[in-house]
Write an enzyme that holds these catalytic residues in place. Structure first.
Site, short mmCIF file in Angstrom:
data_model
loop_
_atom_site.label_atom_id
_atom_site.label_comp_id
_atom_site.label_asym_id
_atom_site.label_seq_id
_atom_site.Cartn_x
_atom_site.Cartn_y
_atom_site.Cartn_z
N VAL A 61 0.82 -1.20 0.00
CA VAL A 61 0.00 0.00 0.00
C VAL A 61 0.86 1.26 0.00
O VAL A 61 0.57 2.22 -0.71
CB VAL A 61 -0.99 0.00 1.19
CG1 VAL A 61 -1.71 1.33 1.31
CG2 VAL A 61 -1.99 -1.15 1.03
N GLU A 62 1.93 1.26 0.77
CA GLU A 62 2.75 2.46 0.91
C GLU A 62 3.54 2.81 -0.35
O GLU A 62 3.57 3.96 -0.76
CB GLU A 62 3.72 2.32 2.09
CG GLU A 62 3.07 2.36 3.45
CD GLU A 62 2.57 3.73 3.85
OE1 GLU A 62 2.78 4.72 3.12
OE2 GLU A 62 1.97 3.82 4.94
N SER A 63 4.21 1.81 -0.95
CA SER A 63 5.12 2.13 -2.06
C SER A 63 5.00 1.18 -3.25
O SER A 63 5.68 1.39 -4.25
CB SER A 63 6.56 2.08 -1.56
OG SER A 63 6.92 0.73 -1.24
#
Length: 190
Positions: A61-63
């Protein structure tokens, strides 16, 4: 005419078979939902007693596994750790040899810092994964206020009560990928 109809029926059956195989196959799921840096994730997940699939879902989700990612707000690396948070973790976790440049550009220190941080949030919030995820995104003091003033009770079924749309979406997305990863990698990464 009958031969053409039989060919159409066979084509429809073939397409149905391929579709079923496509959506129910593990190899296809692993292709759509890959996990990169498995060894590093597992190493630090074990070290800090965090589910490796949770770390993988956060990274997704983050990167989306882009190593040197930097957000508009300045969050760094695979786990998109804010510089102030990374500095705090480096100090509290006694990771004296880790530099901010490594946190931004290298998988191992970034995952180490992120795994330690999510473990600290899980500890702070009584191992409530949903609350820890919300705190990872919005900050622990903000989430503590939501819990304190009954804005949100920390339950996934009430995630719609999270007042920050970004955080609500974040928690839902991480849980979605966590469940996908559990289906595909449970025996491999646990």
């Amino acid at each position: 005419m009958k031969l053409l109809r039989k060919k159409r029926v066979l084509l429809v059956l073939f397409i149905a078979l391929v579709t079923v195989l496509f959506f129910n196959s593990s190899w296809m799921g692993r292709w759509i939902y890959p996990i990169h840096y498995k060894d590093v994730i597992v190493k630090h997940a074990k070290k800090f007693e965090v589910d490796p699939l949770l770390i993988a879902a956060i990274i997704r989700v983050e990167s989306n596994y882009k190593l040197s990612s930097e957000s508009r707000k300045g969050a760094l690396g695979l786990m998109q750790v804010m510089p102030n948070t990374a500095s705090w973790v480096i100090e509290k976790g006694k990771f004296d040899t880790v530099t901010m440049d490594e946190v931004k550009h290298e998988a191992e220190p970034n995952i180490q810092i992120g795994a330690w941080y999510i473990k600290s949030l899980l500890t702070k919030f009584d191992n409530n994964t949903y609350v820890a995820l919300a705190a990872y995104n919005a900050g622990p003091s903000v989430v503590a206020k939501w819990l304190q003033n009954d804005t949100w009770d920390g339950k996934f079924e009430n995630v719609k009560k999270i007042p920050y749309g970004e955080t609500k979406n974040y928690v839902q997305r991480v849980v979605y990928y966590y469940n996908k990863y559990k289906d595909l990698y449970q025996n491999e990464l646990s």
